[in-house]
Design a protein around this motif. Structure first.
Motif, PDB file in Angstrom:
ATOM      1  N   TYR A  37      -9.026  -4.845  12.049  1.00 49.51           N
ATOM      2  CA  TYR A  37      -8.849  -4.573  10.623  1.00 49.51           C
ATOM      3  C   TYR A  37      -7.558  -5.207  10.126  1.00 49.51           C
ATOM      4  O   TYR A  37      -6.580  -5.320  10.869  1.00 49.51           O
ATOM      5  CB  TYR A  37      -8.782  -3.060  10.374  1.00 49.51           C
ATOM      6  CG  TYR A  37     -10.081  -2.333  10.622  1.00 49.51           C
ATOM      7  CD1 TYR A  37     -10.912  -1.991   9.579  1.00 49.51           C
ATOM      8  CD2 TYR A  37     -10.479  -2.024  11.921  1.00 49.51           C
ATOM      9  CE1 TYR A  37     -12.104  -1.330   9.798  1.00 49.51           C
ATOM     10  CE2 TYR A  37     -11.676  -1.379  12.162  1.00 49.51           C
ATOM     11  CZ  TYR A  37     -12.485  -1.027  11.091  1.00 49.51           C
ATOM     12  OH  TYR A  37     -13.674  -0.385  11.322  1.00 49.51           O
ATOM     13  N   VAL A  38      -7.584  -5.599   8.840  1.00 43.97           N
ATOM     14  CA  VAL A  38      -6.362  -6.040   8.166  1.00 43.97           C
ATOM     15  C   VAL A  38      -5.741  -4.807   7.516  1.00 43.97           C
ATOM     16  O   VAL A  38      -6.418  -4.043   6.827  1.00 43.97           O
ATOM     17  CB  VAL A  38      -6.656  -7.105   7.101  1.00 43.97           C
ATOM     18  CG1 VAL A  38      -5.386  -7.417   6.300  1.00 43.97           C
ATOM     19  CG2 VAL A  38      -7.193  -8.368   7.741  1.00 43.97           C
ATOM     20  N   LYS A  39      -4.458  -4.623   7.745  1.00 46.89           N
ATOM     21  CA  LYS A  39      -3.740  -3.501   7.160  1.00 46.89           C
ATOM     22  C   LYS A  39      -2.652  -4.044   6.239  1.00 46.89           C
ATOM     23  O   LYS A  39      -1.751  -4.758   6.687  1.00 46.89           O
ATOM     24  CB  LYS A  39      -3.113  -2.633   8.260  1.00 46.89           C
ATOM     25  CG  LYS A  39      -2.273  -1.473   7.712  1.00 46.89           C
ATOM     26  CD  LYS A  39      -1.618  -0.693   8.845  1.00 46.89           C
ATOM     27  CE  LYS A  39      -0.707   0.392   8.317  1.00 46.89           C
ATOM     28  NZ  LYS A  39      -0.013   1.121   9.417  1.00 46.89           N
ATOM     29  N   ILE A  40      -2.747  -3.727   4.944  1.00 45.40           N
ATOM     30  CA  ILE A  40      -1.768  -4.176   3.948  1.00 45.40           C
ATOM     31  C   ILE A  40      -1.107  -2.927   3.356  1.00 45.40           C
ATOM     32  O   ILE A  40      -1.800  -2.014   2.891  1.00 45.40           O
ATOM     33  CB  ILE A  40      -2.447  -4.996   2.834  1.00 45.40           C
ATOM     34  CG1 ILE A  40      -3.163  -6.216   3.424  1.00 45.40           C
ATOM     35  CG2 ILE A  40      -1.427  -5.418   1.777  1.00 45.40           C
ATOM     36  CD1 ILE A  40      -4.039  -6.944   2.431  1.00 45.40           C
ATOM     37  N   THR A  41       0.208  -2.876   3.375  1.00 45.76           N
ATOM     38  CA  THR A  41       0.937  -1.738   2.811  1.00 45.76           C
ATOM     39  C   THR A  41       1.883  -2.229   1.724  1.00 45.76           C
ATOM     40  O   THR A  41       2.533  -3.264   1.882  1.00 45.76           O
ATOM     41  CB  THR A  41       1.742  -0.980   3.886  1.00 45.76           C
ATOM     42  OG1 THR A  41       2.656  -1.878   4.507  1.00 45.76           O
ATOM     43  CG2 THR A  41       0.823  -0.390   4.943  1.00 45.76           C
ATOM     44  N   VAL A  42       1.931  -1.488   0.639  1.00 51.30           N
ATOM     45  CA  VAL A  42       2.876  -1.754  -0.451  1.00 51.30           C
ATOM     46  C   VAL A  42       3.735  -0.496  -0.595  1.00 51.30           C
ATOM     47  O   VAL A  42       3.227   0.590  -0.889  1.00 51.30           O
ATOM     48  CB  VAL A  42       2.148  -2.068  -1.770  1.00 51.30           C
ATOM     49  CG1 VAL A  42       3.155  -2.258  -2.896  1.00 51.30           C
ATOM     50  CG2 VAL A  42       1.274  -3.302  -1.620  1.00 51.30           C
ATOM     51  N   THR A  43       5.027  -0.652  -0.367  1.00 51.87           N
ATOM     52  CA  THR A  43       5.963   0.469  -0.375  1.00 51.87           C
ATOM     53  C   THR A  43       7.021   0.243  -1.440  1.00 51.87           C
ATOM     54  O   THR A  43       7.498  -0.877  -1.632  1.00 51.87           O
ATOM     55  CB  THR A  43       6.637   0.611   1.004  1.00 51.87           C
ATOM     56  OG1 THR A  43       5.634   0.640   2.014  1.00 51.87           O
ATOM     57  CG2 THR A  43       7.476   1.880   1.073  1.00 51.87           C
ATOM     58  N   ASP A  44       7.400   1.315  -2.143  1.00 51.81           N
ATOM     59  CA  ASP A  44       8.439   1.188  -3.161  1.00 51.81           C
ATOM     60  C   ASP A  44       9.480   2.290  -2.969  1.00 51.81           C
ATOM     61  O   ASP A  44       9.329   3.173  -2.112  1.00 51.81           O
ATOM     62  CB  ASP A  44       7.849   1.242  -4.572  1.00 51.81           C
ATOM     63  CG  ASP A  44       7.143   2.554  -4.870  1.00 51.81           C
ATOM     64  OD1 ASP A  44       7.776   3.612  -4.737  1.00 51.81           O
ATOM     65  OD2 ASP A  44       5.945   2.531  -5.236  1.00 51.81           O
ATOM     66  N   THR A  45      10.526   2.223  -3.760  1.00 48.32           N
ATOM     67  CA  THR A  45      11.589   3.242  -3.716  1.00 48.32           C
ATOM     68  C   THR A  45      11.641   4.012  -5.032  1.00 48.32           C
ATOM     69  O   THR A  45      12.705   4.378  -5.510  1.00 48.32           O
ATOM     70  CB  THR A  45      12.955   2.587  -3.425  1.00 48.32           C
ATOM     71  OG1 THR A  45      13.196   1.563  -4.412  1.00 48.32           O
ATOM     72  CG2 THR A  45      12.986   1.973  -2.047  1.00 48.32           C
TER      73      THR A  45
END
Length: 752
Positions: free
Chosen positions: A385-393
């Motif tokens: 699987y491709v795992k894409i994460t977008v994280t912010d503060t």
């Protein structure tokens, strides 16, 4: 002696028997009568017989359930039965016997008893010689027991007693009153519940009708907007082509080129919104198809991130990319992936504060790790699987709302105070729907070690994870816009503007859209010093450090909207004099009224004509300059000034004039005295007087004294020396010098 009555006697009355022979009777001379019968002779003299014999009748004992009742307190009878007026029995003592007796033992055989329970017995009961009355299971109530004796068929004595059989507690009158009350309540609740049920059924039917109507309306609206969106593509294409050609021309420089870049970015954004609207309609109609191909996912993600670099730099946000320096081939729908990641990045930029960090990371994970992430059943074909994460503060997402943010039209709080999914409320719903269409999973969570939100997108990369139809080559037309070439960066323009040393008015532009910020800077920088902020709180901090001449603010902004921002400015004594123009896409009349009610000086709707906006800015600045000129020549807030000032500013000037008038003769009058009287800091006083009058406090105080001196000279009631003392000048020569400097004529010349 004849009485005219017949009295019958029997053997019990003393006869020899009850049978007599025919013609066997005679009467002797003394009146004695002789009767002959089978049992012998019966001889008696009628004059010696007393037929009015008196016999006393007594009530003897009360027996309940074959148990003799002894009189006493708390018993059914409190004394011997014959002397009692009543018998009180409980509900379980309703089987009883009453004995009675005639006190004439010699006449025992001749005594005959009759008894009756009035209220129960209809007729007298013949008891014969039996002196006992029995009753079983007598109902509760009030009765009168009567007994009498007869002799020779004549009643000679009667006695009675009241009998009360009290009901059981659950059968008493107050119990029945309670039962009645309870039944009324039950009946009321049954009626109310039945009425509610009827209302609920009607409401359910109406809700179903409304739902069907809403679905039909939504379907019509979505179809309409999809058609409109499709029609938008043609004019957008006609705009995009010529703009791209103009952007390539080398003779365009500076602001002209920058304006074209703004247009290009706006066109790209419009294309993205139009495509999203069309895809959203297809999703609702279940006609959006998945078309995957074996492509480099990392290259696609880098292409998606590149346009966002400009926006994050304008907001001073760091966009960090992790795992995006290599190659990762996977079966992917390029269009769906771009829309999902674009929505996630847009949300992250929207709600990440200045100097925050946004991280986008990509990784290849195995089935077991994916299983831990998504906690759902995975088919055997999905090995990687491709795992894409977008994280912010940013602020993160409330834990109780994590399951709701992917619902359609769902927004946390409201449009102006949302934490996530701000705007139309379909962005994350759309992204989640596309993720499911891609056989993937989109999850929202919060960072554990610090504040911020995490969005994780996982989807399979194997060809067997997709159907043969989904792996067919993409057919159809795609619209692409060439990458934007930035020959001149906004930072360079800002640096050039900063290096200009001039006294141009300062405009503070507050908008969370970086493209609007850029356009405003290009539009206004030729005539004004332009400062920009992406949120209201930062803008307020900057305004208190250095006041602008005018503020242009959007209305729809996160955390604090434009209405709240404007209201806070107008309620701050230091800032209330600064004109505020609301520039927003909220175009209804109610929106405009709300903006003006919170103190906005003007309300401009988007899209706006730049000439109108520039003219409005000039008009507001001219009005402010006119007020300054009037205040510099006035000694009171007259009607003209009152109309031009807000209530708070008028109140401030009234108090300031009052203080200056009270201290008019004081030659040592200074700023400290005013701050003490008005309870305001020196800094706020300086900015307030400077903003309202264009003069620093010392100059304004001196000019006030000179304006008062001019009034006194006009009145002609005082000499110049007296006026010098009245207005607080230490010497006549100094007064004459400053008077001539301000008005161009000496006091003596003016007086003549």
């Amino acid at each position: 002696k004849k009485s005219g009555k017949i009295t019958i006697f029997y053997k019990e009355d003393g006869l020899s028997g009850n049978e007599f022979q025919d013609r066997t009777s005679c009467q002797l001379p003394n009146g004695t009568i002789i009767f002959g019968g089978t049992d012998g002779l019966t001889i008696f003299n009628p004059d010696n017989i007393n037929i009015n014999h008196h016999t006393k009748l007594l009530l003897e004992d009360l027996t309940i359930h074959n148990q003799l009742v002894h009189p006493g307190k708390g018993q059914p009878v409190e004394a011997i039965l014959d002397s009692c007026k009543e018998i009180n029995l409980s509900h379980d003592q309703n089987s009883f016997s009453i004995s009675f007796a005639a006190l004439d033992y010699g006449e025992y055989q001749r005594t005959h008893y009759f008894y009756k329970m009035e209220g129960f017995d209809k007729d007298w009961i013949d008891a014969g010689n039996n002196a006992l009355a029995n009753y079983a299971n007598l109902p509760t109530g009030h009765y009168t027991f009567k007994v009498r004796i007869t002799q020779n068929n004549n009643a000679i004595q009667e006695s009675s007693i009241e009998v009360y059989i009290h009901p059981a507690p659950l059968n008493s009158w107050w119990a029945w009153l309670f039962y009645t009350f309870l039944m009324i309540i039950v009946a009321y609740f049954v009626y109310r519940n039945s009425k509610r049920a009827v209302i609920a059924r009607r409401a359910a039917r109406q809700a179903e009708i409304d739902k069907q109507q809403e679905q039909r309306t939504n379907k019509m609206n979505m179809s309409f907007f999809a058609n409109i969106a499709h029609e938008f593509r043609n004019p957008l294409t006609m705009i995009a082509g010529p703009v791209s050609q103009l952007a390539d021309k080398t003779y365009l420089k500076g602001q002209d080129q920058q304006l074209l870049y703004i247009v290009q970015r706006s066109i790209r954004r419009m294309f993205r919104l139009v495509n999203q609207l069309m895809d959203f309609n297809k999703l609702e109609n279940d006609t959006l198809k998945l078309k995957v191909e074996n492509v480099d996912v990392i290259k696609i993600l880098n292409d998606i991130c590149d346009p966002f670099e400009f926006n994050v730099k304008q907001k001073n946000i760091t966009l960090s990319r992790i795992g995006m320096n290599d190659t990762l081939m996977a079966w992917t729908d390029r269009d769906k992936l771009e829309k999902i990641v674009t929505n996630l990045l847009s949300n992250a930029i929207k709600f990440t504060p200045t100097e925050g960090v946004i991280t986008i990371a990509v990784d290849l994970i195995q089935k077991e790790e994916a299983q831990k992430e998504i906690k759902t059943l995975i088919t055997s074909h999905d090995t990687f699987y491709v795992k894409i994460t977008v994280t912010d503060t940013g602020k993160g997402i409330p834990e109780n709302q994590l399951d709701n943010i992917f619902r359609r039209y769902y927004q946390l709080d409201n449009q102006t105070k949302a934490i996530i999914n701000w705007g139309s409320g379909i962005g994350l719903y759309f992204a989640n729907s596309l993720a499911k269409l891609h056989h993937g999973y989109l999850k929202a969570s919060n960072r554990t070690n610090m504040q911020g939100a995490i969005f994780t997108y996982i989807y399979p990369i194997n060809a067997l994870s997709y159907t043969e139809e989904e792996r067919k080559p993409i057919k159809g037309e795609e619209t692409f816009i060439r990458p934007i070439k930035r020959h001149i960066s906004m930072s360079k323009i800002e640096k050039e503007e900063t290096n200009k040393k001039d006294d141009r008015p300062t405009i503070l532009v507050v908008d969370d859209d970086t493209e609007v910020i850029n356009y405003m800077r290009v539009l206004l920088s030729a005539d004004y010093n332009v400062r920009t902020c992406l949120d209201a709180n930062t803008a307020l901090q900057q305004m208190r450090m250095k006041e602008p001449n005018i503020v242009l603010s959007d209305v729809i902004m996160p955390n604090k909207n434009g209405y709240e921002f404007c209201k806070e400015i107008k309620q701050d004594i230091q800032l209330s004099h600064i004109p505020v123009i609301l520039v927003t896409a909220k175009v209804t009349l109610d929106n405009q009224v709300e903006g003006l009610n919170v103190g906005a000086d003007a309300y401009v709707t988007k899209p706006f004509d730049q000439k109108v906006l520039l003219a409005l800015i000039r008009s507001q600045l001219k009005n402010r300059e006119r007020v300054r000129n009037i205040l510099s020549q006035s000694t009171t807030t007259n009607e003209e000034i009152a109309k031009a000032l807000s209530k708070q500013d008028k109140k401030f000037m009234d108090e300031l004039y009052e203080v200056m008038e009270a201290e008019l003769t004081n030659s040592e009058f200074n700023v400290n005295r005013v701050t003490e009287t008005l309870h305001i800091s020196r800094t706020k006083l300086y900015y307030k007087i400077k903003g309202l009058t264009g003069q620093n406090p010392s100059d304004f105080f001196r000019n006030y004294k000179l304006n008062r001196a001019l009034q006194l000279l006009k009145e002609g009631n005082n000499t110049i020396s007296e006026i010098t003392d009245i207005t607080g000048f230490s010497t006549l020569s100094h007064f004459s010098f400053v008077f001539k400097k301000r008005f161009g004529i000496s006091p003596s010349q003016y007086k003549r």
